[in-house]
Design a protein around this motif. Structure first.
Motif, PDB file in Angstrom:
ATOM      1  N   MET A  64       0.817  -1.193   0.000  1.00 51.15           N
ATOM      2  CA  MET A  64       0.000   0.000   0.000  1.00 51.15           C
ATOM      3  C   MET A  64       0.856   1.251   0.000  1.00 51.15           C
TER       4      MET A  64
ATOM      5  N   ASP B  37     -10.783   2.788   4.539  1.00 53.71           N
ATOM      6  CA  ASP B  37      -9.594   2.030   4.121  1.00 53.71           C
ATOM      7  C   ASP B  37      -8.470   2.275   5.130  1.00 53.71           C
TER       8      ASP B  37
ATOM      9  N   ASN C 175      -5.698   0.723   5.495  1.00 52.39           N
ATOM     10  CA  ASN C 175      -4.362   0.684   4.885  1.00 52.39           C
ATOM     11  C   ASN C 175      -3.999   2.033   4.267  1.00 52.39           C
ATOM     12  N   LEU C 176      -4.962   2.663   3.636  1.00 47.80           N
ATOM     13  CA  LEU C 176      -4.725   3.986   3.051  1.00 47.80           C
ATOM     14  C   LEU C 176      -4.422   5.001   4.151  1.00 47.80           C
TER      15      LEU C 176
ATOM     16  N   THR D 143      -8.042   7.025  -7.921  1.00 50.76           N
ATOM     17  CA  THR D 143      -7.487   5.686  -8.051  1.00 50.76           C
ATOM     18  C   THR D 143      -6.753   5.611  -9.386  1.00 50.76           C
TER      19      THR D 143
ATOM     20  N   LYS E 186      -3.311   4.765  -5.215  1.00 54.07           N
ATOM     21  CA  LYS E 186      -4.056   5.982  -4.922  1.00 54.07           C
ATOM     22  C   LYS E 186      -3.173   7.203  -5.140  1.00 54.07           C
TER      23      LYS E 186
END
Length: 120
Positions: free
Chosen positions: A43, A87, A89-90, A109, A115
């Motif tokens: 990520m 999210d 992880n984001l 995206t 991202k």
């Protein structure tokens, strides 16, 4: 001279057979994808942070105007906040990059699934 050649050949064959055993042993071990087990490596590599100030100028004026308009839209900002909250992880990747989440104005995206995060 013939015995020297035989000794050298025997040594080479012994070394080759030992390395073959080592390869066979490593090939039977299961492969583990560490990027999915760490939850941050993949990520982090797929999150690009773009400062809005870097878009000002002749070459990026259209993109700057687009992102600036989105930054003034309450609906667009609510979507952005929702995307970050949904999210983990984001959010972790942005925190790791020292991005203050309240300064994120838009997220796109990319074609590879990553991202692109625009920050004021």
């Amino acid at each position: 001279m013939n015995s020297v050649f035989r000794i050298a050949l025997a040594g080479a064959m012994t070394a080759a057979s030992l390395s073959g055993v080592a390869l066979a042993q490593t090939a039977t071990k299961p492969m583990v994808d560490t990027t999915t087990t760490t939850n941050s490596t993949a990520m982090d590599d797929n999150v690009s942070v773009v400062m809005m100030s870097s878009l000002e100028g002749e070459n990026n004026s259209a993109k700057f105007a687009e992102i600036e308009a989105l930054s003034k839209s309450e609906t667009a900002l609510a979507e952005t906040r929702s995307m970050i909250e949904g999210d983990a992880n984001l959010a972790a990747a942005l925190t790791a990059k020292n991005v203050q989440l309240e300064n994120v104005v838009h997220i796109e995206t990319a074609a590879n699934g990553g991202k692109v995060v625009y920050v004021k």
